[in-house]
Enzyme design. Structure first.
Site, PDB file in Angstrom:
ATOM      1  N   HIS A 157      60.451  32.557 -16.568  1.00 14.54           N
ATOM      2  CA  HIS A 157      59.249  31.747 -16.414  1.00 14.54           C
ATOM      3  C   HIS A 157      59.261  30.634 -17.447  1.00 14.54           C
ATOM      4  O   HIS A 157      59.620  30.846 -18.606  1.00 14.54           O
ATOM      5  CB  HIS A 157      57.973  32.568 -16.594  1.00 14.54           C
ATOM      6  CG  HIS A 157      56.748  31.744 -16.346  1.00 14.54           C
ATOM      7  ND1 HIS A 157      56.244  31.521 -15.083  1.00 14.54           N
ATOM      8  CD2 HIS A 157      55.958  31.037 -17.196  1.00 14.54           C
ATOM      9  CE1 HIS A 157      55.189  30.729 -15.164  1.00 14.54           C
ATOM     10  NE2 HIS A 157      54.993  30.428 -16.435  1.00 14.54           N
TER      11      HIS A 157
ATOM     12  N   ASP B 193      44.869  36.219 -10.490  1.00 14.74           N
ATOM     13  CA  ASP B 193      45.537  35.073 -11.113  1.00 14.74           C
ATOM     14  C   ASP B 193      45.633  33.908 -10.142  1.00 14.74           C
ATOM     15  O   ASP B 193      45.486  32.746 -10.535  1.00 14.74           O
ATOM     16  CB  ASP B 193      46.930  35.462 -11.600  1.00 14.74           C
ATOM     17  CG  ASP B 193      47.665  34.276 -12.202  1.00 14.74           C
ATOM     18  OD1 ASP B 193      47.170  33.734 -13.208  1.00 14.74           O
ATOM     19  OD2 ASP B 193      48.701  33.866 -11.650  1.00 14.74           O
TER      20      ASP B 193
ATOM     21  N   SER C  67      47.981  34.813 -17.427  1.00 15.22           N
ATOM     22  CA  SER C  67      48.384  34.309 -16.120  1.00 15.22           C
ATOM     23  C   SER C  67      49.857  34.586 -15.858  1.00 15.22           C
ATOM     24  O   SER C  67      50.232  35.130 -14.807  1.00 15.22           O
ATOM     25  CB  SER C  67      48.123  32.803 -16.041  1.00 15.22           C
ATOM     26  OG  SER C  67      48.637  32.266 -14.844  1.00 15.22           O
TER      27      SER C  67
ATOM     28  N   ARG D 259      41.681  26.778 -13.072  1.00 12.56           N
ATOM     29  CA  ARG D 259      42.016  26.233 -14.393  1.00 12.56           C
ATOM     30  C   ARG D 259      42.538  24.817 -14.275  1.00 12.56           C
ATOM     31  O   ARG D 259      42.218  23.944 -15.084  1.00 12.56           O
ATOM     32  CB  ARG D 259      43.065  27.112 -15.093  1.00 12.56           C
ATOM     33  CG  ARG D 259      42.519  28.420 -15.633  1.00 12.56           C
ATOM     34  CD  ARG D 259      43.657  29.344 -16.043  1.00 12.56           C
ATOM     35  NE  ARG D 259      44.539  28.736 -17.018  1.00 12.56           N
ATOM     36  CZ  ARG D 259      45.852  28.977 -17.082  1.00 12.56           C
ATOM     37  NH1 ARG D 259      46.422  29.803 -16.226  1.00 12.56           N
ATOM     38  NH2 ARG D 259      46.584  28.398 -18.006  1.00 12.56           N
TER      39      ARG D 259
ATOM     40  N   LYS E 152      51.412  38.163 -13.230  1.00 14.91           N
ATOM     41  CA  LYS E 152      52.213  38.068 -12.007  1.00 14.91           C
ATOM     42  C   LYS E 152      53.665  38.439 -12.241  1.00 14.91           C
ATOM     43  O   LYS E 152      54.321  38.971 -11.349  1.00 14.91           O
ATOM     44  CB  LYS E 152      52.080  36.700 -11.355  1.00 14.91           C
ATOM     45  CG  LYS E 152      52.500  35.497 -12.141  1.00 14.91           C
ATOM     46  CD  LYS E 152      52.335  34.243 -11.252  1.00 14.91           C
ATOM     47  CE  LYS E 152      52.614  32.965 -12.018  1.00 14.91           C
ATOM     48  NZ  LYS E 152      51.430  32.493 -12.752  1.00 14.91           N
TER      49      LYS E 152
END
Length: 448
Positions: free
Chosen positions: A95, A174, A196, A181, A200
């Site tokens: 990520h 999320d 967040s 957001r 996930k």
């Protein structure tokens, strides 16, 4: 207050407005209060305007580590937590916290899958000034990022990688909060970002996670100490949940690669998978892949992982893996060889330098804002992205620039906000009379 003693469930006595006020006044929420907010919002019992108010109060006042842990777990368990007992091999994901031109997911997922490590990647859409992996993928005609959980498993089993957004089953809290957001300017908060990302990612059934935490002028965390804090929180959260994790603090003082904008970034990713493309993008994609191979126990060292990543690009195996994934997810795999099938802007213009010198720095975030103004990003939650809009960057920090040199080529459709975007871009370059050293791409490692 004696009436509360008879309340059978504490949550039924809570009100969102009271919790908004509590956070506004710097109070710390209990786990039960966090659960009430997240479950109520997920079910539609708490409206957008109240969650938006709570997010802004949280952005201003911050979250404690206990609140971050409670928020992560509440969002994680708002849906299904996947397991893959039938799938051999390790499952590893990556990520990035995002930045201008950050497209490494499209490159490293096929590299790592081609090397025999499973990559179940659940990604998001654009936030603030950054583009989202899902938006980039949807520039490929027909590519379906909204797979059911069953199809998610099917594609992963068939080719070792899958690239989707949150399904109705996976971290639905999320998914709702993420979009809110972006539209309420509550993105840049380490607690909200950590919850967040990790909710996930931990729902994916992974064994390990590699984190690319950006820092610099184009990152959500512009100060390196803030990026390090976020990285430490995420690595700590992963370890607490029994997962391997490493975080790389990487430079975002200038765009990554030569392009920003969704179809343009797909093309640049394909170029890297063909052994070409910008050096910084190639190098970072190789480095992240190497760590994924190492944490996935595919290689015995990170150095060995780098060699393997380069081999899989040179052999064409990584490109073939991406082609297979595109087809399995309903996309037109002909884009691999025919870029004209991707959305393209009708018009282009150039932003030129007005003086000579060395490029010393950029206000990188301004590039992302300019791109969004031209339709290449979202300014409201419901906005539709123009996938053909893009920016092409011709100079890197450290380059010598002469008056009249092209700094950026803008690819656009509507000229309505073009002058404002041109001005933002032109004012985002900082020059020096003296030579400037190139930026170091990977600044630090956290949790190595």
């Amino acid at each position: 207050m004696a009436w509360m003693l008879g309340c059978p469930f504490v949550q039924t006595c809570m009100r969102a407005v009271d919790l908004i006020r509590k956070k506004r006044d710097s109070g710390e929420h209990s786990r039960e209060e966090i659960n009430f907010l997240i479950s109520g919002y997920t079910r539609g019992e708490i409206p957008d305007y109240q969650m938006a108010a709570w997010l802004m109060a949280t952005w201003i006042r911050g979250l404690s580590r206990a609140e971050i842990a409670a928020l992560t777990e509440a969002m994680l368990h708002s849906g299904e937590v996947i397991t893959f007992p039938e799938l051999p091999g390790k499952k590893v994901d990556k990520h990035s916290t995002g930045g201008v031109g950050d497209k490494t997911s499209l490159i490293l997922a096929p590299i790592v899958a081609a090397g025999g490590v499973n990559v179940p990647m659940i990604s998001g859409r654009g936030l603030g000034h950054t583009g989202g992996t899902l938006d980039k993928l949807e520039a490929i005609p027909g590519f379906n990022t909204a797979l059911s959980l069953g199809d998610f498993r099917r594609v992963l089993a068939a080719c070792g990688m899958v690239l989707i957004g949150q399904t109705a089953e996976i971290a639905p809290a999320d998914k709702k909060i993420y979009a809110l957001r972006d539209a309420t300017s509550t993105v840049e908060n380490v607690g909200l970002i950590c919850a967040s990302i990790m909710s996930k990612k931990l729902a994916e059934g992974i064994d390990a996670l590699v984190l690319d935490v950006k820092t610099g002028a184009g990152a959500f965390m512009q100060m390196e100490e803030d990026s390090v804090r976020l990285a430490e929180l995420m690595v700590e959260t992963a370890h607490r949940m029994g997962k391997k994790a490493i975080a790389l603090i990487t430079d975002m003082d200038q765009p990554l690669g030569r392009f920003a904008g969704h179809s343009h970034e797909v093309i640049e990713s394909l170029e890297v998978l063909k052994g070409r493309g910008a050096a910084d993008l190639r190098d970072l994609s190789t480095e992240l892949s190497a760590w994924m191979f190492y944490l996935g126990e595919r290689t015995k060292s990170v150095d060995e992982g780098r060699v393997l990543a380069q081999k899989l690009i040179a052999s064409g195996e990584a490109l073939e893996k991406f082609k297979r994934c595109i087809a399995l997810q309903g996309g037109d795999a002909r884009v691999i060889d025919d870029y004209s099938l991707l959305p393209q802007a009708r018009n282009h213009c150039e932003v030129k330098g007005t003086a000579a010198g060395f490029l010393a720095a950029t206000h990188c975030m301004e590039f992302g804002i300019a791109l969004a103004m031209l339709g290449g990003g979202r300014e409201k939650k419901e906005d539709t992205i123009d996938l053909g809009v893009g920016l092409e960057f011709h100079k890197r920090i450290g380059d010598r620039v002469s008056a009249g040199d092209t700094l950026v080529t803008i690819h656009y459709h509507s000229a309505a906000r073009l002058p404002e975007a041109q001005q933002r871009i032109a004012q985002s370059f900082i020059f020096s009379d003296q030579p400037v050293a190139p930026k170091k791409l990977v600044r630090r490692l956290i949790g190595a």
